[in-house]
Design a protein around this motif. Sequence first.
Motif, PDB file in Angstrom:
ATOM      1  N   PRO A  70       8.600  70.127 -71.082  1.00 47.44           N
ATOM      2  CA  PRO A  70       9.680  69.997 -72.080  1.00 47.44           C
ATOM      3  C   PRO A  70       9.757  68.595 -72.670  1.00 47.44           C
ATOM      4  O   PRO A  70       9.971  68.432 -73.875  1.00 47.44           O
ATOM      5  N   THR A  71       9.567  67.570 -71.828  1.00 46.10           N
ATOM      6  CA  THR A  71       9.588  66.192 -72.317  1.00 46.10           C
ATOM      7  C   THR A  71       8.430  65.942 -73.267  1.00 46.10           C
ATOM      8  O   THR A  71       8.580  65.316 -74.322  1.00 46.10           O
ATOM      9  N   PHE A  72       7.262  66.443 -72.913  1.00 44.06           N
ATOM     10  CA  PHE A  72       6.086  66.270 -73.762  1.00 44.06           C
ATOM     11  C   PHE A  72       6.302  66.971 -75.098  1.00 44.06           C
ATOM     12  O   PHE A  72       6.014  66.403 -76.170  1.00 44.06           O
ATOM     13  N   PHE A  73       6.804  68.216 -75.077  1.00 42.25           N
ATOM     14  CA  PHE A  73       7.011  68.981 -76.300  1.00 42.25           C
ATOM     15  C   PHE A  73       8.011  68.280 -77.216  1.00 42.25           C
ATOM     16  O   PHE A  73       7.787  68.149 -78.423  1.00 42.25           O
ATOM     17  N   GLU A  74       9.108  67.779 -76.653  1.00 43.99           N
ATOM     18  CA  GLU A  74      10.097  67.061 -77.456  1.00 43.99           C
ATOM     19  C   GLU A  74       9.507  65.781 -78.045  1.00 43.99           C
ATOM     20  O   GLU A  74       9.823  65.400 -79.170  1.00 43.99           O
ATOM     21  N   SER A  75       8.647  65.136 -77.278  1.00 43.02           N
ATOM     22  CA  SER A  75       8.075  63.877 -77.751  1.00 43.02           C
ATOM     23  C   SER A  75       7.176  64.074 -78.957  1.00 43.02           C
ATOM     24  O   SER A  75       6.946  63.130 -79.724  1.00 43.02           O
ATOM     25  N   CYS A  76       6.663  65.282 -79.144  1.00 41.29           N
ATOM     26  CA  CYS A  76       5.798  65.557 -80.297  1.00 41.29           C
ATOM     27  C   CYS A  76       6.592  65.565 -81.598  1.00 41.29           C
ATOM     28  O   CYS A  76       6.005  65.525 -82.687  1.00 41.29           O
ATOM     29  N   ALA A  77       7.915  65.619 -81.487  1.00 39.80           N
ATOM     30  CA  ALA A  77       8.783  65.552 -82.666  1.00 39.80           C
ATOM     31  C   ALA A  77       9.526  64.224 -82.711  1.00 39.80           C
ATOM     32  O   ALA A  77      10.528  64.088 -83.406  1.00 39.80           O
ATOM     33  N   ALA A  78       9.019  63.226 -81.981  1.00 43.20           N
ATOM     34  CA  ALA A  78       9.695  61.923 -81.897  1.00 43.20           C
ATOM     35  C   ALA A  78       8.693  60.811 -82.157  1.00 43.20           C
ATOM     36  O   ALA A  78       7.524  61.050 -82.475  1.00 43.20           O
ATOM     37  N   VAL A  79       9.154  59.580 -82.027  1.00 38.32           N
ATOM     38  CA  VAL A  79       8.297  58.402 -82.130  1.00 38.32           C
ATOM     39  C   VAL A  79       8.523  57.538 -80.895  1.00 38.32           C
ATOM     40  O   VAL A  79       9.483  57.737 -80.152  1.00 38.32           O
ATOM     41  N   SER A  80       7.650  56.579 -80.677  1.00 37.13           N
ATOM     42  CA  SER A  80       7.674  55.816 -79.428  1.00 37.13           C
ATOM     43  C   SER A  80       8.954  55.013 -79.235  1.00 37.13           C
ATOM     44  O   SER A  80       9.363  54.757 -78.106  1.00 37.13           O
ATOM     45  N   TYR A  81       9.589  54.603 -80.357  1.00 34.66           N
ATOM     46  CA  TYR A  81      10.780  53.771 -80.210  1.00 34.66           C
ATOM     47  C   TYR A  81      12.056  54.587 -80.066  1.00 34.66           C
ATOM     48  O   TYR A  81      13.135  54.015 -79.933  1.00 34.66           O
ATOM     49  N   ALA A  82      11.979  55.913 -80.109  1.00 30.54           N
ATOM     50  CA  ALA A  82      13.170  56.758 -80.007  1.00 30.54           C
ATOM     51  C   ALA A  82      13.077  57.642 -78.778  1.00 30.54           C
ATOM     52  O   ALA A  82      12.012  58.150 -78.446  1.00 30.54           O
ATOM     53  N   ASP A  83      14.207  57.847 -78.101  1.00 24.92           N
ATOM     54  CA  ASP A  83      14.247  58.713 -76.929  1.00 24.92           C
ATOM     55  C   ASP A  83      14.706  60.121 -77.293  1.00 24.92           C
ATOM     56  O   ASP A  83      15.016  60.915 -76.414  1.00 24.92           O
ATOM     57  N   TYR A  84      14.766  60.430 -78.566  1.00 16.96           N
ATOM     58  CA  TYR A  84      15.241  61.734 -79.019  1.00 16.96           C
ATOM     59  C   TYR A  84      14.324  62.242 -80.135  1.00 16.96           C
ATOM     60  O   TYR A  84      13.708  61.451 -80.856  1.00 16.96           O
TER      61      TYR A  84
END
Length: 233
Positions: A70-84
């Motif tokens: 789930p963390t990996f999947f969410e990270s695909c819609a994020a950028v390195s400087y954001a936790d969301y």
Amino acid sequence: PTAPVIHQCSQTTMATNYVDTVEGKKYTDPPYYLRPDLDIPDKYLLIDTHCSGTCLTCDNEKNYVTKSLPTFFESCAAVSYADYPLYDPKLVTKVVHLIRNPFDNVVVRFLNARKHYERVHNERWEYPNDREGLRNWCYTLQSQTAVVGTMKLSDELRGIAREVPCYGLFYQYVVWHNNLYDTIHEYGLKHLELHYSDLNTSDNDTKQNTIKKLSSFLEQNMRRGSFPKLPKE
């Protein structure tokens, strides 16, 4: 390398999670259109993302190696400087999985690290742009210790691993691709696998087959014979 293909062959824009790569700095709401001057695709908008588990110097361990799907999947819609996420990752229904030779991947990451350092610090990097520079960078890379700490190696294997330049990056590479395959399966995503060498080749038949695969998968009309010349790395 996918963006020039999409832009030139379909005359529609791709998007990205990384606002600093937008042409002309004409921003939209995320995901950001790479070429705001081009039309938006009718059905599927291809978004450039690196997900998580690739960071070289981040403080957050999940950015070194991500083990939660789930963390990996969410990270695909994020950028390195954001936790969301920048947008709901469940909007994603298709994945174009671009695979680079792992040895080429390490070299490209070395070159990108050089460009980043010299851009930020406005001075020459301590590692020369040659084989010795690459090896020295590998042995002193900050992420190497952090990444290897998650590997749970025996003392014997750890000793062997230390003789392999950039072994932490190779481990990152394996975990990242495993995460993507598991995510595709877990969330039932349609999947097209392409190799970087198929996009950056002098063989015209391979190029045209790549256009055909992308065109069919994205349900876009792409023009034959319009494959752009990609920069060498």
